[in-house]
Motif scaffolding. Structure first.
Motif, short mmCIF file in Angstrom:
data_model
loop_
_atom_site.label_atom_id
_atom_site.label_comp_id
_atom_site.label_asym_id
_atom_site.label_seq_id
_atom_site.Cartn_x
_atom_site.Cartn_y
_atom_site.Cartn_z
N ILE A 1 20.74 -3.07 -12.52
CA ILE A 1 21.52 -3.76 -13.56
C ILE A 1 21.62 -2.88 -14.81
CG2 ILE A 1 21.57 -5.75 -15.11
CD1 ILE A 1 20.23 -7.37 -12.87
N TRP A 2 20.52 -2.22 -15.15
CA TRP A 2 20.52 -1.31 -16.31
C TRP A 2 21.60 -0.25 -16.15
CZ3 TRP A 2 17.19 -1.36 -20.62
CH2 TRP A 2 17.24 -0.23 -21.44
N ASN A 3 21.68 0.33 -14.96
CA ASN A 3 22.66 1.38 -14.71
C ASN A 3 24.07 0.84 -14.56
OD1 ASN A 3 20.76 3.50 -14.79
ND2 ASN A 3 20.20 3.17 -12.64
N GLU A 4 24.20 -0.28 -13.88
CA GLU A 4 25.54 -0.88 -13.72
C GLU A 4 26.12 -1.28 -15.07
OE1 GLU A 4 24.68 -4.15 -11.17
OE2 GLU A 4 24.47 -2.91 -9.36
N SER A 5 25.27 -1.78 -15.96
CA SER A 5 25.73 -2.23 -17.28
C SER A 5 25.84 -1.10 -18.28
CB SER A 5 24.76 -3.30 -17.82
OG SER A 5 24.65 -4.38 -16.93
N LYS A 6 25.36 0.10 -17.89
CA LYS A 6 25.39 1.27 -18.78
C LYS A 6 24.81 0.90 -20.15
CE LYS A 6 29.33 3.31 -16.39
NZ LYS A 6 30.71 3.85 -16.48
N VAL A 7 23.61 0.38 -20.12
CA VAL A 7 22.96 -0.13 -21.33
C VAL A 7 22.97 0.92 -22.43
CG1 VAL A 7 20.81 -0.96 -22.33
CG2 VAL A 7 21.53 -1.77 -20.07
N THR A 8 22.53 2.13 -22.10
CA THR A 8 22.50 3.21 -23.09
C THR A 8 23.44 4.37 -22.73
OG1 THR A 8 20.68 4.35 -21.97
CG2 THR A 8 20.09 2.69 -23.63
N GLY A 9 24.01 4.29 -21.54
CA GLY A 9 24.80 5.41 -21.05
C GLY A 9 23.98 6.46 -20.34
N LEU A 10 22.65 6.33 -20.38
CA LEU A 10 21.75 7.25 -19.69
C LEU A 10 21.23 6.59 -18.42
CD1 LEU A 10 19.61 8.48 -22.74
CD2 LEU A 10 21.57 9.63 -21.68
N PRO A 11 21.22 7.30 -17.30
CA PRO A 11 20.75 6.69 -16.06
C PRO A 11 19.25 6.47 -16.06
CG PRO A 11 21.23 9.02 -15.72
CD PRO A 11 21.70 8.69 -17.10
N LEU A 12 18.83 5.43 -15.37
CA LEU A 12 17.42 5.08 -15.26
C LEU A 12 17.04 5.08 -13.79
CD1 LEU A 12 14.83 3.95 -16.69
CD2 LEU A 12 15.76 1.66 -16.26
N GLN A 13 15.86 5.63 -13.49
CA GLN A 13 15.35 5.61 -12.12
C GLN A 13 14.10 4.76 -12.05
OE1 GLN A 13 14.75 9.68 -10.90
NE2 GLN A 13 16.94 10.12 -10.78
N LYS A 14 13.87 4.14 -10.91
CA LYS A 14 12.65 3.36 -10.71
C LYS A 14 11.46 4.31 -10.73
CE LYS A 14 10.62 -0.14 -7.67
NZ LYS A 14 10.76 -0.86 -6.38
N SER A 15 10.43 3.94 -11.46
CA SER A 15 9.27 4.79 -11.62
C SER A 15 8.00 3.97 -11.49
CB SER A 15 9.31 5.49 -12.99
OG SER A 15 9.49 4.53 -14.02
N ASN A 16 6.87 4.64 -11.37
CA ASN A 16 5.60 3.93 -11.33
C ASN A 16 4.54 4.66 -12.14
OD1 ASN A 16 4.16 5.87 -9.57
ND2 ASN A 16 5.57 5.14 -7.98
N TYR A 17 3.44 3.98 -12.38
CA TYR A 17 2.39 4.51 -13.24
C TYR A 17 1.82 5.82 -12.69
CZ TYR A 17 -2.31 5.05 -15.11
OH TYR A 17 -3.46 5.57 -15.66
N GLU A 18 1.61 5.89 -11.40
CA GLU A 18 1.02 7.08 -10.80
C GLU A 18 1.90 8.31 -11.04
OE1 GLU A 18 1.34 4.16 -9.27
OE2 GLU A 18 -0.78 3.56 -9.14
N GLN A 19 3.20 8.16 -10.93
CA GLN A 19 4.11 9.28 -11.17
C GLN A 19 4.03 9.75 -12.62
OE1 GLN A 19 7.77 7.36 -10.09
NE2 GLN A 19 7.81 8.26 -8.04
N ILE A 20 4.06 8.79 -13.55
CA ILE A 20 4.09 9.15 -14.97
C ILE A 20 2.77 9.77 -15.39
CG2 ILE A 20 4.47 8.32 -17.30
CD1 ILE A 20 6.91 8.11 -15.44
N ALA A 21 1.66 9.13 -15.06
CA ALA A 21 0.34 9.65 -15.45
C ALA A 21 0.09 11.00 -14.79
CB ALA A 21 -0.75 8.66 -15.06
N GLY A 22 0.54 11.16 -13.53
CA GLY A 22 0.35 12.42 -12.84
C GLY A 22 1.08 13.57 -13.50
N GLY A 23 2.21 13.26 -14.14
CA GLY A 23 2.97 14.32 -14.81
C GLY A 23 2.18 14.97 -15.92
#
Length: 258
Positions: free
Chosen positions: A120-142
């Motif tokens: 919905i975020w991407n379909e509605s172009k809330v900010t015009g920037l695409p969003l991908q599904k993410s999780n805590y492990e991916q972010i903390a691992g970065g």
């Protein structure tokens, strides 16, 4: 349902406000503490979707759309000069806090809500920037990866391996030159703090590949040549220029405040 919608809106507002904690040394603790604060909210969402058929699907759709629709209405009121930094803040708050907290306990209903929320975020172009599904492990691992984080992202985009010339050369440069001085170690420490955030932000843009190619041509390729020729100061200064430039373009607003 209306009470839950308001709680989700307040949750989003708080996550945007607390982007200042999205740093290597504070992210993991802040995430876990905040999840405990909102644990009951996260647990309540599957309950509202109980049942079968159309009613359950309608409930899921309403919950998934609550934050995107609220964020879109707020973003429309943002002055033009502030839209770009605000858009980055909104997308980053979704990517590092909102969506990862929804899926943190791997509840199948909340997983579906998160997936649909991103859609919905991407379909509605809330900010015009695409969003991908993410999780805590991916972010903390970065935050746990090494100095060549931006270089790794660029090389992965180009289809190069972890042992490619660029990564090997810059790792040797890090260990044999930067790591041998107090100033160099400080530069590495600052880089550890900002690089994963910059890469995540770049990945949200419409043409990340184009950005990575610009980084490679303007900064990384010359840096590698400087490092190979032992022109260490030139390599250091150009790499610092790259990080500074990317910080101004892609970092959330709290990292660019003086």
């Amino acid at each position: 349902m209306e009470e839950t919608r308001k709680k989700l809106e307040d949750f989003f507002d708080e996550m945007v406000k607390n982007m200042k904690y999205f740093k290597r040394k504070s992210y993991e603790q802040f995430f876990k503490d905040t999840y405990e604060k909102y644990r009951d909210l996260m647990a309540s969402l599957p309950v509202l979707c109980e049942g079968e058929g159309l009613e359950a699907e309608e409930a899921l759709e309403e919950l998934a759309g609550a934050i995107p629709m609220y964020a879109r209405s707020k973003f429309l009121e943002v002055p033009k000069r502030k839209k770009e930094p605000t858009g980055i803040d909104y997308n980053m708050a979704m990517a590092v806090y909102v969506v990862p907290m929804l899926v943190y306990q791997h509840d199948p209903v909340n997983e579906r809500i998160a997936t649909r929320m991103v859609e919905i975020w991407n379909e509605s172009k809330v900010t015009g920037l695409p969003l991908q599904k993410s999780n805590y492990e991916q972010i903390a691992g970065g935050f746990r990866k090494g100095l060549c984080f931006i270089t790794t992202a660029v090389c992965e985009y180009q289809g190069k391996t972890d042992e490619c010339q660029e990564l090997t050369t810059l790792r040797e440069y890090r260990d044999q030159y930067l790591g041998q001085s107090q100033e160099g170690c400080a530069m590495v420490e600052e880089y550890y703090e900002i690089a994963p955030i910059l890469v995540l932000s770049i990945e949200m843009h419409r043409e990340p590949g184009k950005i990575y190619e610009e980084i490679y041509q303007e900064y990384l390729r010359p840096c590698v040549e400087y490092a190979k020729k032992k022109e260490n100061e030139k390599c250091r200064d150009l790499y610092a220029d790259m990080v500074g430039s990317l910080r101004q373009r892609f970092a959330p607003s709290h990292l660019n405040r003086v």
